[in-house]
Design a protein around this motif. Structure first.
Motif, PDB file in Angstrom:
ATOM      1  N   THR A 141       1.014  -1.224   0.112  1.00  0.00           N
ATOM      2  CA  THR A 141       0.393   0.114   0.069  1.00  0.00           C
ATOM      3  C   THR A 141       0.699   1.469   0.001  1.00  0.00           C
ATOM      4  O   THR A 141       1.800   1.365   0.958  1.00  0.00           O
ATOM      5  CB  THR A 141      -1.241   0.045   0.967  1.00  0.00           C
ATOM      6  N   THR A 142       0.590   1.916  -1.076  1.00  0.00           N
ATOM      7  CA  THR A 142       1.410   3.109  -0.833  1.00  0.00           C
ATOM      8  C   THR A 142       0.679   4.539  -1.676  1.00  0.00           C
ATOM      9  O   THR A 142      -0.412   3.891  -2.614  1.00  0.00           O
ATOM     10  CB  THR A 142       2.645   2.724  -2.550  1.00  0.00           C
ATOM     11  N   VAL A 143       0.769   5.637  -1.340  1.00  0.00           N
ATOM     12  CA  VAL A 143       0.712   6.701  -1.782  1.00  0.00           C
ATOM     13  C   VAL A 143       0.872   6.907  -2.217  1.00  0.00           C
ATOM     14  O   VAL A 143       2.097   6.686  -2.873  1.00  0.00           O
ATOM     15  CB  VAL A 143       0.312   7.695  -0.295  1.00  0.00           C
ATOM     16  N   ARG A 227      -3.503  13.147  -3.595  1.00  0.00           N
ATOM     17  CA  ARG A 227      -2.323  11.968  -3.966  1.00  0.00           C
ATOM     18  C   ARG A 227      -1.235  11.989  -2.452  1.00  0.00           C
ATOM     19  O   ARG A 227      -0.508  10.978  -2.177  1.00  0.00           O
ATOM     20  CB  ARG A 227      -1.032  12.942  -4.754  1.00  0.00           C
ATOM     21  N   THR A 229      -3.045  11.525   0.111  1.00  0.00           N
ATOM     22  CA  THR A 229      -3.927   9.972   1.020  1.00  0.00           C
ATOM     23  C   THR A 229      -4.243   8.890   0.215  1.00  0.00           C
ATOM     24  O   THR A 229      -4.379   8.072   0.942  1.00  0.00           O
ATOM     25  CB  THR A 229      -4.879  10.694   1.972  1.00  0.00           C
ATOM     26  N   SER A 231      -4.844   5.494  -1.800  1.00  0.00           N
ATOM     27  CA  SER A 231      -2.947   4.825  -1.948  1.00  0.00           C
ATOM     28  C   SER A 231      -3.478   3.793  -2.932  1.00  0.00           C
ATOM     29  O   SER A 231      -4.649   3.971  -3.629  1.00  0.00           O
ATOM     30  CB  SER A 231      -3.453   4.063  -0.982  1.00  0.00           C
ATOM     31  N   THR A 233      -2.879  -0.908  -4.023  1.00  0.00           N
ATOM     32  CA  THR A 233      -1.840  -1.782  -3.365  1.00  0.00           C
ATOM     33  C   THR A 233      -2.352  -2.934  -4.878  1.00  0.00           C
ATOM     34  O   THR A 233      -3.548  -2.785  -5.376  1.00  0.00           O
ATOM     35  CB  THR A 233      -2.604  -2.145  -2.503  1.00  0.00           C
TER      36      THR A 233
END
Length: 572
Positions: A141-143, A227, A229, A231, A233
């Motif tokens: 999980t990446t913002v 961008r 917040t 995310s 995955t």
């Protein structure tokens, strides 16, 4: 025909708004329409599947394309069952095989449709040809702001990837030709070619790539905001998704139509906490709220899951593509359930008075064991004075009991009558009076059995006429269509999913071949990398062609024995 079709209510909604048949699921009209609506529902399945099979990327790869044949000798004689001269029927032989030292008797199917399309699997296999891969998130999980520098992990096996978008509030890209935001994937596909794929993202949710990816080198987002917040995955498998949309059914009420989701839940019964099948709904214009993680969806039904009368403790569910069947995994078995809702028992409904002035008012018709229903009388035609009324209930086990004003059961038929002490008044009866205070009848009744309850309200008027209203309420439960015992290599499953090629996978909660030290209970989650095991589903069924003396088999066995009588044994 054993289930209630969603098309039944859709047809009933064409009736006038004032019609009882439009709002009562147990009405005679809806009972008559339901068989025809089920056929319409089947046609919808055929058309939907046919459209999917027009394209390789969406085709049903699990359609049976090979049948194995056992040809019997010409002098083989089938047994025959005969009632009289006019009626005779061939008796199918007994066909057995031995697998891993265990003798298996093949199940007989009566029709080509049952053999080809409707057969249920009977064995789960993980052998030398089935794959085992470590479960590792391709992109943690990446913002969105950090996508450029994000670490993209190795893809365990070439597959269509599962993309999860969360916590975005804007899905418009005004800087490009399209106003819909999208995600751009760059990498190598299964053909070994460097390619790109643009995935339109209209809302927060779970999306499946069209291409089959072997590796990813870059992930870019366009139009998704905020961008800071929002995310992304990316996974290989969709284990423990929480809910699965039903692609063949919708939830239809007399007033609107909603999307239907299946979710694994739990319920506290008197025997303990066990798994349930929750049917959740959401309107199409609320999908954004749904995929934002809003779990305040309307749970329209909760269904007790069982096998052979026993409650189950399950860990994950997955909907099988093209059949809609629900697969569930426990510690040592797979269970297969149908996705439908059972019909209530409407026998004895003909005893109700058509157009009764006094009817039973309830807030819903679907319950789970242990819930309580609030029963109230509703005087919809206040044209006569009410003298007294009486409540009774027919339980699923067939017993009948009377109910007093406090909701307590009684066997006293005469004492169960409740006198309307202000029956000379025409307003909003019936009433009960206690110490001079007049209260309208309303009481709760706990539903402790599985099946259909029939509540009866008898109303006696001052002109000595008696009317009766009957309302069936369904306490839902669902028996598994099949149980498949898992071999040791597939036990201790924590997740279950179908991949892009419709192959079944089980996520085991084991590390280095050993169970985790921590005890596992329903609802607990561990952030521990396990392994996903591919499962081959075998179907030990057969179809007999008596005319040509041929037996068709689903699976390719090393040998089978065909026995008709002690004098007739054929080995292939």
């Amino acid at each position: 025909m054993t289930h209630r079709s969603w098309a039944t209510q859709r047809i009933a909604n064409r009736l006038p708004p004032w019609s009882d048949a439009r709002v009562l699921p147990f009405s005679v009209v809806q009972q008559i329409v339901n068989p025809m609506a089920t056929a319409i529902e089947d046609l919808y399945h055929y058309v939907s599947d046919g459209n999917s099979n027009r394209f390789l990327s969406s085709a049903n790869l699990d359609l049976m394309d090979v049948a194995y044949v056992v040809r019997l000798p010409n002098d083989f004689q089938f047994g025959m069952y005969q009632n009289d001269i006019q009626t005779q029927k061939y008796v199918a032989p007994t066909v057995k095989t031995t697998i891993d030292g265990k003798q298996i008797t093949l199940n007989l199917t009566e029709t080509v449709e049952d053999f080809w399309y409707n057969s249920l699997p009977t064995r789960a296999i993980h052998g030398s040809t089935e794959r085992r891969v470590p479960v590792k998130t391709v992109l943690d999980t990446t913002v969105l702001d950090d996508l450029e520098d994000a670490v993209i992990n190795e893809i365990a096996l070439p597959t269509r990837l599962v993309i999860t978008i969360s916590d975005c509030s804007t899905f418009v890209d005004t800087s490009r030709r399209t106003e819909v935001s999208f995600l751009m994937l760059t990498g190598m596909t299964e053909r070994g070619i460097e390619e790109k794929e643009a995935m339109m993202i209209p809302y927060n949710g779970v999306f499946l790539t069209k291409k089959i990816w072997k590796s990813l080198s870059k992930v870019e987002s366009y139009g998704l905001q905020p961008r800071s917040t929002g995310s992304v995955t990316i996974d290989c498998f969709a284990f423990n998704k929480g809910r699965e949309i039903d692609k063949y059914q919708i939830y239809v009420t007399p007033f609107q139509e909603k999307l239907l989701y299946h979710k694994l839940g739990s319920h506290d019964f008197t025997e303990g906490t066990y798994s349930t099948h929750q049917q959740m709904t959401v309107t199409a214009n609320s999908l954004g709220d749904l995929y934002n993680g809003n779990d305040t969806l309307e749970a329209v039904r909760e269904i007790e899951l069982m096998y052979n009368g026993e409650n189950l403790l399950l860990y994950d569910i997955a909907v099988q593509p093209f059949t809609g069947r629900i697969f569930a995994v426990s510690d040592d078995a797979l269970y297969i359930f149908d996705p439908y809702t059972s019909l209530c028992d409407c026998t004895r409904m003909g005893r109700k008075t058509p157009g009764a002035s006094m009817i039973i008012d309830v807030d819903k018709y679907d319950f789970i064991r242990g819930e309580s229903v609030t029963l109230r009388p509703y005087w919809r035609k206040p044209s006569k004075r009410i003298y007294k009324n009486r409540w009774s209930v027919r339980k699923p086990d067939g017993t009948v009991a009377y109910i007093n004003i406090d909701g307590v059961e009684s066997s006293d038929a005469v004492g169960a009558w409740i006198t309307n002490k202000t029956y000379m008044a025409l307003a909003f009866g019936p009433f009960d009076s206690d110490d001079g205070e007049i209260d309208k009848q309303s009481f709760n009744y706990t539903l402790t059995q599985r099946g259909t309850y029939q509540f009866i309200l008898e109303t006696h008027y001052t002109d000595d006429s008696v009317e009766k209203d009957i309302v069936p309420l369904q306490v839902h439960y669902k028996e598994a269509l099949a149980k498949i015992d898992l071999p040791p290599s597939l036990q201790y499953g924590d997740g279950i999913a179908f991949d892009a090629d419709q192959k079944l996978w089980i996520l085991r909660r084991v590390g280095e071949g050993q169970p985790y030290d921590l005890p596992y209970a329903y609802g607990q989650k561990y952030n521990i990398s396990g392994c996903a095991y591919e499962v081959k589903l075998a179907t030990d069924n057969m179809l007999v062609d008596f005319t040509n003396k041929v037996i068709y088999l689903h699976e390719n066995y090393g040998s089978v024995s065909v026995t008709e009588s002690e004098d007739w044994v054929v080995t292939r």
